[in-house]
Design an enzyme around this catalytic site. Structure first.
Site, PDB file in Angstrom:
ATOM      1  NE  ARG A  40      -2.504  -0.982   3.205  1.00 20.10           N
ATOM      2  CZ  ARG A  40      -3.149  -1.886   3.947  1.00 20.10           C
ATOM      3  NH1 ARG A  40      -4.400  -2.103   3.735  1.00 20.10           N
ATOM      4  NH2 ARG A  40      -2.524  -2.548   4.891  1.00 20.10           N
TER       5      ARG A  40
ATOM      6  CE  LYS B 107       0.869 -20.999  11.617  1.00 19.02           C
ATOM      7  NZ  LYS B 107       1.719 -19.991  12.152  1.00 19.02           N
TER       8      LYS B 107
ATOM      9  CG  ASP C  62       3.623 -26.612   8.439  1.00 23.28           C
ATOM     10  OD1 ASP C  62       4.715 -26.380   8.993  1.00 23.28           O
ATOM     11  OD2 ASP C  62       2.638 -27.032   9.058  1.00 23.28           O
ATOM     12  CG  HIS C  63       8.212 -22.294   9.217  1.00 24.21           C
ATOM     13  ND1 HIS C  63       7.116 -21.992   9.973  1.00 24.21           N
ATOM     14  CD2 HIS C  63       9.248 -22.358  10.091  1.00 24.21           C
ATOM     15  CE1 HIS C  63       7.466 -21.875  11.244  1.00 24.21           C
ATOM     16  NE2 HIS C  63       8.766 -22.090  11.347  1.00 24.21           N
TER      17      HIS C  63
ATOM     18  CE  LYS D 181      11.268 -25.321  12.040  1.00 21.08           C
ATOM     19  NZ  LYS D 181      12.119 -24.234  12.476  1.00 21.08           N
TER      20      LYS D 181
ATOM     21  CD  GLU E 289       7.314 -20.831  19.647  1.00 24.81           C
ATOM     22  OE1 GLU E 289       7.952 -20.170  18.827  1.00 24.81           O
ATOM     23  OE2 GLU E 289       6.077 -20.796  19.748  1.00 24.81           O
TER      24      GLU E 289
ATOM     25  CG  ASP F 228       0.768 -19.601  16.155  1.00 22.31           C
ATOM     26  OD1 ASP F 228       0.763 -19.038  15.041  1.00 22.31           O
ATOM     27  OD2 ASP F 228       1.759 -19.591  16.919  1.00 22.31           O
TER      28      ASP F 228
ATOM     29  CG  HIS G  30       4.222 -25.418  12.763  1.00 23.54           C
ATOM     30  ND1 HIS G  30       4.209 -25.171  11.415  1.00 23.54           N
ATOM     31  CD2 HIS G  30       4.298 -24.194  13.353  1.00 23.54           C
ATOM     32  CE1 HIS G  30       4.271 -23.861  11.196  1.00 23.54           C
ATOM     33  NE2 HIS G  30       4.322 -23.251  12.366  1.00 23.54           N
TER      34      HIS G  30
ATOM     35  CE  LYS H 185       3.762 -18.366  20.549  1.00 25.74           C
ATOM     36  NZ  LYS H 185       4.710 -18.365  19.425  1.00 25.74           N
TER      37      LYS H 185
HETATM   38  C1  BG6 Z   1       5.068 -19.883  13.509  1.00 28.39           C
HETATM   39  C2  BG6 Z   1       4.139 -19.451  14.612  1.00 28.39           C
HETATM   40  O1  BG6 Z   1       4.371 -20.580  12.517  1.00 28.39           O
HETATM   41  O2  BG6 Z   1       6.067 -20.725  14.055  1.00 28.39           O
HETATM   42  C3  BG6 Z   1       4.896 -18.755  15.717  1.00 28.39           C
HETATM   43  O3  BG6 Z   1       3.159 -18.575  14.078  1.00 28.39           O
HETATM   44  C4  BG6 Z   1       6.033 -19.622  16.202  1.00 28.39           C
HETATM   45  O4  BG6 Z   1       4.044 -18.434  16.803  1.00 28.39           O
HETATM   46  C5  BG6 Z   1       6.877 -20.097  15.034  1.00 28.39           C
HETATM   47  O5  BG6 Z   1       6.827 -18.845  17.089  1.00 28.39           O
HETATM   48  C6  BG6 Z   1       7.901 -21.105  15.487  1.00 28.39           C
HETATM   49  O6  BG6 Z   1       8.753 -21.398  14.420  1.00 28.39           O
HETATM   50  P1  BG6 Z   1      10.229 -21.903  14.663  1.00 28.39           P
HETATM   51  O7  BG6 Z   1      10.743 -22.196  13.298  1.00 28.39           O
HETATM   52  O8  BG6 Z   1      10.943 -20.800  15.368  1.00 28.39           O
HETATM   53  O9  BG6 Z   1      10.102 -23.122  15.527  1.00 28.39           O
END
Ligand code: BG6
Length: 516
Positions: free
Chosen positions: A64, A173, A202-203, A207, A241, A261, A266, A366
């Site tokens: 934007r 996501k 889905d990252h 990994k 985390e 989340d 994941h 968290k």
């Molecule tokens: C994300 C979540 O998809 O993954 C976050 O939205 C989380 O809340 C993160 O902190 C964790 O990813 P990684 O790669 O640091 O384990």
């Protein structure tokens, strides 16, 4: 185009250079957002640096703001940390930056998309991108459908059967917030896109250690014979985390919680990889079809089952690494009377031949004492106890632990005889570490995933039926929590390993959460 540099930042490992993606333009929607700055820009820069980006490429940032290309380049330069820049940043950055282009526009405006189209056609000439397009939707979910719709209207998406040029859409996501919204999104997307053109990120799947789960299971013959209910007592999956709600995260997070989340995506993906059957080959559909079968075997819970098998919790103020941190309800962006839970633990079983009755314990939260993701396979005890066993703490027995992060690797705990004339045993450990075995830590997940999109390989992306089956399970939990008689979230002090209720959840099966 930079020549691949093997002397560059030694902390990063090159992705295989044999794979050469075709020229393309990568359009970033949400280009000024947090994800673009934190993950996408560093990933693209490193791909370029390593020679993994095609020499004819452009990164078109759509947003934007009223930015020029120069503004964009200056902003993105700031996204890179000193470590990410590496030694030769001064030479490489200007070459990379010349690929960055800004297009100002809004997601619901047809004219903006016409301008985008004109710019892309111009880049086909000036940057040799040859009509190939990747549209990366790093935006809030309410913009997914409008953007896809506009892409369709502006004829920015090609027929899927057409081999060249091609167009692909990457979706971040959360893909929906429950089963119904996920289905609605899939329906909207399917009006414009074929499944083969959709890449849902889905990252975790990017990994290296997550991909290694299948390598360990199916690239070796020794694990599979014992990878089942006859030999496995339980499985624990932990994603812990330390972080709370940095920056403005609380606002998004309070509408999601750990269940949307982390669990829906994941954690269920990790579960799939641990529990699935061997695919016939490693093609995208073969792998994803096996994962879907695991998701179909997830329990069908009514609210009573959810109250019995799922613990949700919020952290209260506490301290981590000697630093005082606020409670969840005091975080910026979080409603003071919120019932959203940043911690979830659950016990589930899979209704299939291999795993029936084996408890799977999942926990994520968290503000736990440290960041650690791991999967622990607990094997059954020997049928009789012939030896005296000596343990410092409670017995661990045979446990295979896959450390997804940090200290990436795997270890197997077993009993060994203590030297001497007595028949005494003590637990010992065989350990594999990525850093030691392969000399360099694995590459960043986003680099691998972006490269796969360019190469047109959807194996590490989630298919519609995976998403819907995951939401089916998660929605039953969300629905239970909406009931008037649903128990409120319990609490745990920040910096602790979660609430006592979660310990009780596993104790019923004679198990304990691993101390990480
Ligand atoms: C994300 C979540 O998809 O993954 C976050 O939205 C989380 O809340 C993160 O902190 C964790 O990813 P990684 O790669 O640091 O384990």
């Amino acid at each position: 185009m930079a020549e691949p540099r093997d002397d560059a930042n030694p902390l990063r490992q090159a992705l295989p250079r044999a794979q050469a993606p075709q020229p393309c333009a990568i359009v970033l929607f949400g280009a000024t957002g947090d994800l673009a700055h934190r993950k996408l820009v560093p990933a693209l820069y490193h791909l370029y640096h390593r020679g993994n980006l095609p020499s004819e490429c452009a990164v078109v940032c759509f947003g934007r703001r009223d930015w020029t290309d120069e503004d964009l380049r200056r902003e993105y330069e700031k996204s890179l940390s000193e470590e990410e820049k590496g030694d030769d940043f001064k030479q490489v950055w200007p070459q990379f930056a010349s690929r960055l282009v800004f297009v100002s526009g809004t997601f619901d405006d047809e004219d903006s998309f016409q301008r985008l189209k004109a710019k892309l056609e111009e880049l086909d000439g000036s940057h040799g991108t040859r009509g190939n397009r990747i549209y990366y939707l790093a935006v809030a979910p309410e913009f997914f459908s409008p953007i896809i719709d506009q892409l369709g209207r502006a004829n920015l998406v090609y027929e899927s059967h057409q081999e060249s040029p091609w167009s692909r859409v990457v979706i971040e996501k959360p893909f929906g917030h429950d089963l119904e919204s996920a289905r609605a999104l899939s329906r909207d997307a399917s009006r414009v896109l074929d499944e083969s053109q959709i890449y849902r990120i889905d990252h975790y799947l990017g990994k290296e250690t997550v991909q290694n789960i299948l390598a360990l299971r199916f690239g070796n013959a020794i694990f599979e014979p014992i990878w089942n209910r006859r030999h496995v007592a339980s499985v624990q999956i932990t994603v812990a985390e330390e972080v709370g709600m940095p920056g403005n995260r609380g606002t998004y997070y309070d509408s999601a919680g750990a269940i949307r989340d982390m669990v829906e995506n994941h954690m269920l993906q990790l579960l799939c990889l641990v529990a699935m059957e061997a695919p016939v080959d490693l093609s995208a559909d073969a792998v994803r079809s096996e994962k879907v079968k695991v998701l179909q075997a997830l329990p069908h819970w009514d609210p009573k089952d959810v109250y019995e098998h799922v613990v949700r919790a919020q952290y209260t103020a506490g301290s981590i690494d000697g630093k005082e941190v606020p409670g969840y309800l005091q975080e910026k962006g979080v409603a003071p009377d919120s019932r959203t839970a940043p911690y979830v633990a659950m016990r589930l079983t899979l209704n299939n031949w291999r795993w029936a009755d084996v408890p799977f314990f999942l926990r994520t939260g968290k503000r736990l004492p440290k960041r650690a993701t791991e999967i622990a396979i607990q094997f059954k005890k020997p049928p009789t106890q012939l030896f005296d066993v000596e343990h410092d703490g409670p017995a661990i027995g045979n446990q295979l632990v896959l450390r997804i992060q940090p200290n990436e690797g795997a270890s197997l705990t077993f009993e060994a005889k203590i030297p001497g004339s007595r028949r005494r045993l003590q637990e010992v450990r065989m350990d594999f570490r990525y850093g030691t075995a392969f000399a360099a830590p694995p590459p960043e997940a986003y680099e691998r995933l972006l490269l796969d999109v360019m190469l047109g390989d959807p194996t590490l992306f989630t298919r519609t039926d995976e998403v819907e089956n995951a939401w089916r399970f998660v929605t039953s939990i969300l629905d239970a929590w909406q009931q008037p008689d649903a128990p409120a979230p319990v609490t745990y002090p920040a910096g602790s390993w979660g609430p006592p209720e979660a310990d009780e959840l596993v104790r019923r099966d004679g198990a304990r959460w691993r101390r990480l």
